[in-house]
Design a protein around this motif. Structure first.
Motif, PDB file in Angstrom:
ATOM      1  N   GLY A   1       0.015   2.848  17.634  1.00  0.00           N
ATOM      2  CA  GLY A   1       0.773   1.987  16.753  1.00  0.00           C
ATOM      3  C   GLY A   1       1.780   2.747  15.911  1.00  0.00           C
ATOM      4  N   THR A   2       2.198   2.089  14.840  1.00  0.00           N
ATOM      5  CA  THR A   2       3.237   2.636  13.969  1.00  0.00           C
ATOM      6  C   THR A   2       2.620   3.039  12.633  1.00  0.00           C
ATOM      7  OG1 THR A   2       4.668   1.021  15.010  1.00  0.00           O
ATOM      8  CG2 THR A   2       5.563   2.155  13.112  1.00  0.00           C
ATOM      9  N   PHE A   3       3.041   4.181  12.120  1.00  0.00           N
ATOM     10  CA  PHE A   3       2.469   4.704  10.874  1.00  0.00           C
ATOM     11  C   PHE A   3       3.573   5.080   9.895  1.00  0.00           C
ATOM     12  CE2 PHE A   3      -0.430   5.246  14.300  1.00  0.00           C
ATOM     13  CZ  PHE A   3      -1.679   4.955  13.772  1.00  0.00           C
ATOM     14  N   VAL A   4       3.220   5.105   8.606  1.00  0.00           N
ATOM     15  CA  VAL A   4       4.189   5.474   7.578  1.00  0.00           C
ATOM     16  C   VAL A   4       4.412   6.991   7.636  1.00  0.00           C
ATOM     17  CG1 VAL A   4       4.682   5.469   5.096  1.00  0.00           C
ATOM     18  CG2 VAL A   4       3.383   3.585   6.126  1.00  0.00           C
ATOM     19  N   SER A   5       5.660   7.409   7.655  1.00  0.00           N
ATOM     20  CA  SER A   5       5.967   8.837   7.676  1.00  0.00           C
ATOM     21  C   SER A   5       5.481   9.479   6.368  1.00  0.00           C
ATOM     22  CB  SER A   5       7.472   9.062   7.801  1.00  0.00           C
ATOM     23  OG  SER A   5       7.951   8.467   8.964  1.00  0.00           O
ATOM     24  N   PRO A   6       5.071  10.765   6.436  1.00  0.00           N
ATOM     25  CA  PRO A   6       4.590  11.431   5.214  1.00  0.00           C
ATOM     26  C   PRO A   6       5.638  11.360   4.099  1.00  0.00           C
ATOM     27  CG  PRO A   6       4.115  12.777   7.139  1.00  0.00           C
ATOM     28  CD  PRO A   6       4.923  11.622   7.621  1.00  0.00           C
ATOM     29  N   ASP A   7       6.931  11.502   4.501  1.00  0.00           N
ATOM     30  CA  ASP A   7       7.960  11.455   3.463  1.00  0.00           C
ATOM     31  C   ASP A   7       8.681  10.099   3.437  1.00  0.00           C
ATOM     32  OD1 ASP A   7       9.112  11.716   5.898  1.00  0.00           O
ATOM     33  OD2 ASP A   7      10.646  13.151   5.275  1.00  0.00           O
ATOM     34  N   GLY A   8       8.029   9.101   3.976  1.00  0.00           N
ATOM     35  CA  GLY A   8       8.637   7.769   4.089  1.00  0.00           C
ATOM     36  C   GLY A   8       9.016   7.186   2.746  1.00  0.00           C
ATOM     37  N   ARG A   9       8.078   7.291   1.819  1.00  0.00           N
ATOM     38  CA  ARG A   9       8.301   6.669   0.518  1.00  0.00           C
ATOM     39  C   ARG A   9       9.462   7.353  -0.211  1.00  0.00           C
ATOM     40  NH1 ARG A   9       6.053   6.773  -4.782  1.00  0.00           N
ATOM     41  NH2 ARG A   9       6.225   4.675  -5.686  1.00  0.00           N
ATOM     42  N   GLU A  10       9.461   8.694  -0.112  1.00  0.00           N
ATOM     43  CA  GLU A  10      10.519   9.469  -0.748  1.00  0.00           C
ATOM     44  C   GLU A  10      11.893   9.076  -0.199  1.00  0.00           C
ATOM     45  OE1 GLU A  10      11.171  14.190  -1.232  1.00  0.00           O
ATOM     46  OE2 GLU A  10       9.116  13.447  -0.934  1.00  0.00           O
ATOM     47  N   LYS A  11      11.936   8.970   1.125  1.00  0.00           N
ATOM     48  CA  LYS A  11      13.186   8.575   1.773  1.00  0.00           C
ATOM     49  C   LYS A  11      13.656   7.219   1.268  1.00  0.00           C
ATOM     50  CE  LYS A  11      13.422  10.937   6.179  1.00  0.00           C
ATOM     51  NZ  LYS A  11      12.568  11.103   7.349  1.00  0.00           N
TER      52      LYS A  11
ATOM     53  N   GLU B   1       5.886   0.161  -3.167  1.00  0.00           N
ATOM     54  CA  GLU B   1       4.875  -0.278  -4.128  1.00  0.00           C
ATOM     55  C   GLU B   1       3.522   0.390  -3.910  1.00  0.00           C
ATOM     56  OE1 GLU B   1       4.850  -4.519  -3.909  1.00  0.00           O
ATOM     57  OE2 GLU B   1       6.627  -4.725  -5.194  1.00  0.00           O
ATOM     58  N   GLY B   2       3.428   1.174  -2.842  1.00  0.00           N
ATOM     59  CA  GLY B   2       2.199   1.914  -2.591  1.00  0.00           C
ATOM     60  C   GLY B   2       1.131   1.123  -1.840  1.00  0.00           C
ATOM     61  N   ASN B   3       1.463  -0.062  -1.378  1.00  0.00           N
ATOM     62  CA  ASN B   3       0.483  -0.822  -0.596  1.00  0.00           C
ATOM     63  C   ASN B   3       0.255  -0.201   0.775  1.00  0.00           C
ATOM     64  OD1 ASN B   3       0.215  -2.651  -2.677  1.00  0.00           O
ATOM     65  ND2 ASN B   3       1.845  -3.980  -1.887  1.00  0.00           N
ATOM     66  N   LEU B   4       1.258   0.526   1.231  1.00  0.00           N
ATOM     67  CA  LEU B   4       1.109   1.263   2.494  1.00  0.00           C
ATOM     68  C   LEU B   4       1.327   2.740   2.183  1.00  0.00           C
ATOM     69  CD1 LEU B   4       3.134  -0.974   5.015  1.00  0.00           C
ATOM     70  CD2 LEU B   4       0.695  -0.482   5.130  1.00  0.00           C
ATOM     71  N   ALA B   5       0.280   3.535   2.347  1.00  0.00           N
ATOM     72  CA  ALA B   5       0.370   4.949   1.998  1.00  0.00           C
ATOM     73  C   ALA B   5       0.891   5.761   3.179  1.00  0.00           C
ATOM     74  CB  ALA B   5      -0.999   5.466   1.581  1.00  0.00           C
ATOM     75  N   ALA B   6       1.186   7.031   2.937  1.00  0.00           N
ATOM     76  CA  ALA B   6       1.639   7.913   4.006  1.00  0.00           C
ATOM     77  C   ALA B   6       0.567   7.986   5.093  1.00  0.00           C
ATOM     78  CB  ALA B   6       1.921   9.300   3.447  1.00  0.00           C
TER      79      ALA B   6
END
Lengths: 127, 297, 250
Positions: free
Chosen positions: A70-80, A24-29
């Motif tokens: 900490g933990t971060f969203v992967s650049p291609d996380g959303r795509e995956k 939903e885009g609440n957490l960006a790359a």
């Protein structure tokens, strides 16, 4: 993984929830994801269980860890995730749809036209 | 680091044996639920840990020391249960003051805030509180004492449901802020399962299961469908529990089916669901295919 | 993991304070009992002598604080029993405690209580004298007071303290024995029945006096003190040993 129709184990629900936040885009790359302690507090669950949810996402490389940060969203996380949902969730729903259509004797052609009709109605409703 | 270790521990009373050579270890910082049916020895186990009672044979170690008559164990552990009593004339304030002197990690401010929140009159006598209020105060003491080993034995007895919820929330928040080893027992697993990291299931005097709560939850699956279809698909598998819901039956089997088997079940109209910790626990402690229904057959 | 390592003396001190708070009510009971004893004692014991030679009647009123001391002893005996009940024991274990620290703090509590009770029972003698003057208004023939005989008063204090402590420990030991096995209840009941059937009725003060005689017959102060210390420590060690493996909150 086990296909479940009923309630899912909490750590899977946690992973699902974070996935939805990413989709939903609440957490960006490259944005920081909730820590296991924040998740525990938020969902009123044991931090180890929350940690298991994060581990699922780590293993799927949807998120990555930076030591001490900490933990971060992967650049291609959303795509995956989008691919995963297409391949898994959507496919699962389609299989169910086909099974049901077969049971009711609905032809392939008829089914496609039903989908099309539903799409038109939905688009009409949102206008 | 190990905080609690039981090696072949047996505890017998004159007429019966409660624990039979039980073995388990509890690691530091883990919040473990102690579950089991009434009278299986959960309380006995907890009292052995804090040194209220002594093992008949075997070895109990807490902080690498024998807990019975051990000042170090007593100073670093607390057992909250309904036997936790205070002298008749002492008020809520008096009790908290005593706690402050005895427990080095005592958080007086937190205790005061919790006592206010749960609506205690500071001058009320502990002995005159209702059962639920007594449990609440004892639970507050258990939280605020911040003992490295904190044990709650059925802490919510007599509390109403909103207080229970608040207590578990308070416990979790304080555990997150001040991690420590916690043991928690309750009849209502569904009430505590989200809070737990590990589960120690005591059954027939031994540790029947000891592992993470997710492991317990994923040990079994529930199949719901027509009896004949269920029988067909579970042929050769152990059915742990059966339950009839109108025309459908709900069977619990071990989560060891192949993907193919599961798909075939679904094609036959069988719904597959994960099992709650409570159902898993019942499946583990029931004799296979034995339930209350069988008594009437 | 940081673990707190308290010393035994530290916990004993804390438990002693806790016991003072917990048993505050027993001190108010003591004050009431002493007040009652003072009232009874003021009446005094009358003995009259008629001298036929000069036809005079001499009435001697004896005022003494014996009742106060005996009542203090009975109070100590009962409180000693109450200190080792299951309930009291489990209350101690609501906080940091071992069986040893619990016994030691009880012992400190009994020492302290005996001192307070001894002092007030002895000083109540002065109160009785004072009220005696007011109510009887007779001539005082003999009195020992702190002014004319300080040693006597000190001796009274020490002996009162010793007897009260002794009764504390007798009660404490009986109760400890009963804790280990209920058979002792039957045993003590039997002793009670035998004792009362011997002289027809239960006479607490008389038994108290019997104990006083046993120790009081000692002429040497040193031996008297020794006898007491041995008796008190003996009783305490016995109580500690027999309950050292007892299970609490069970």
């Amino acid at each position: 993984m086990l296909e479940v129709d009923g309630t899912k184990p909490i750590y899977i629900q946690i992973a699902d929830w974070i996935e939805t936040e990413i989709i939903e885009g609440n957490l960006a790359a490259d944005e920081k994801v909730y820590s296991q302690y924040q998740l525990a507090e938020l969902f009123n669950i044991n931090p180890a269980t929350a940690g298991k949810g994060l581990t699922l996402l780590l293993e799927a490389e949807i998120v990555y860890q930076r030591r001490g940060l900490g933990t971060f969203v992967s650049p291609d996380g959303r795509e995956k995730l989008l691919n995963k949902r297409k391949n898994e969730t959507l496919r699962k729903l389609i299989i169910e749809l086909l099974d049901e259509a077969e049971l009711l004797g609905v032809s392939n052609h008829h089914l496609l036209s039903m989908i099309e009709a539903e799409r038109v109605r939905k688009e009409g409703g949102t206008k | 680091m190990t905080v609690v270790e039981f090696i072949n521990v047996t505890k017998s009373y004159r007429t019966h044996t409660v624990l039979k050579e039980i073995n388990f270890t509890i690691k530091q910082g883990v919040l473990t639920g102690i579950i089991g049916r009434n009278g299986v020895g959960k309380t006995t186990l907890m009292k052995l840990i804090v040194g209220f009672i002594e093992e008949t044979s075997g070895k109990v170690e807490v902080f690498s020391e024998k807990p019975f008559n051990n000042l170090k164990v007593s100073a670093n552990s607390i057992l909250v249960d309904d036997g936790m009593n205070f002298p008749y004339p002492m008020t809520v304030t008096d009790v908290l003051k005593e706690c402050n002197r005895f427990y080095v990690n005592w958080d007086a401010k937190l205790a005061e805030r919790l006592v206010n929140y749960f609506g205690f009159h500071p001058d009320a006598r502990h002995s005159q509180l209702s059962k639920g209020k007594k449990s609440t105060l004892n639970a507050i003491i258990g939280i605020a004492a911040r003992c490295p080993l904190t044990i709650f034995d059925e802490p919510t007895t007599g509390m109403d449901s909103s207080v229970r919820k608040d207590f578990y929330r308070a416990l979790l928040k304080d555990y997150l802020a001040h991690p420590r080893t916690i043991l928690l027992s309750s009849h209502h697993i569904e009430e505590i399962e989200d809070l737990l990291e590990d589960v120690l299931l005591v059954h027939e005097g031994i540790a029947h299961f000891h592992g993470s709560i997710t492991e317990l939850q994923e040990m079994f699956i529930t199949l719901t469908g027509k009896k004949e279809k269920l029988a067909l698909h579970t042929n050769g598998k152990t059915v742990f529990s059966t339950n009839n819901l109108g025309p459908y039956s709900e069977w619990i089997i071990q989560n060891k089916c192949t993907q193919k088997e599961l798909e075939q079940m679904k094609l036959d109209g069988i719904a597959i669901a994960s099992v709650s910790a409570n159902d898993a626990y019942i499946a583990l402690t029931d004799r296979p295919k034995g339930g209350i229904d069988d008594v009437f057959e | 993991m940081y673990l707190n390592e308290p010393t035994l003396s530290d916990i004993v001190k804390k438990q002693f304070r806790f016991k003072l708070n917990a048993n505050a009510a027993s001190f108010s009971t003591f004050v009431l009992l002493q007040a009652g004893a003072i009232v009874l004692s003021i009446v005094g014991t009358n003995s009259s002598f008629f001298y036929s030679s000069d036809e005079s009647l001499v009435t001697i009123i004896t005022l003494s604080n014996d009742t106060n001391i005996v009542i203090a002893m009975v109070w100590a005996f009962v409180l000693g029993i109450m200190l080792t009940t299951r309930n009291k024991q489990s209350e101690s274990f609501s906080f940091v405690s071992t069986r040893l620290s619990n016994h030691l703090s009880n012992f400190l509590f009994m020492l302290f209580s005996s001192l307070i009770a001894g002092i007030s029972a002895v000083l109540s003698g002065s109160a009785i004298k004072l009220f005696g003057f007011i109510f009887h208004g007779e001539m005082v023939v003999h009195s020992s007071s702190i002014v004319d005989n300080p040693n006597n008063l000190l001796l009274q204090l020490v002996t009162a303290f010793a007897y009260i402590l002794l009764l504390f420990l007798i009660g404490y030991s009986i109760s400890s024995l009963v804790q280990t096995n209920k058979i002792f209840i039957a045993l003590f009941a039997l002793i009670w029945i035998l004792a009362t059937s011997m002289n027809g009725s239960w006479n607490g003060p008389e038994y108290a006096l019997a104990i006083i005689k046993f120790f009081g017959s000692e002429r040497s102060i040193l031996l008297f003190t020794l006898k007491f210390i041995v008796a008190i420590l003996g009783l305490f060690v016995i109580s500690t040993l027999i309950t050292n493996r007892s299970e609490v909150r069970n």
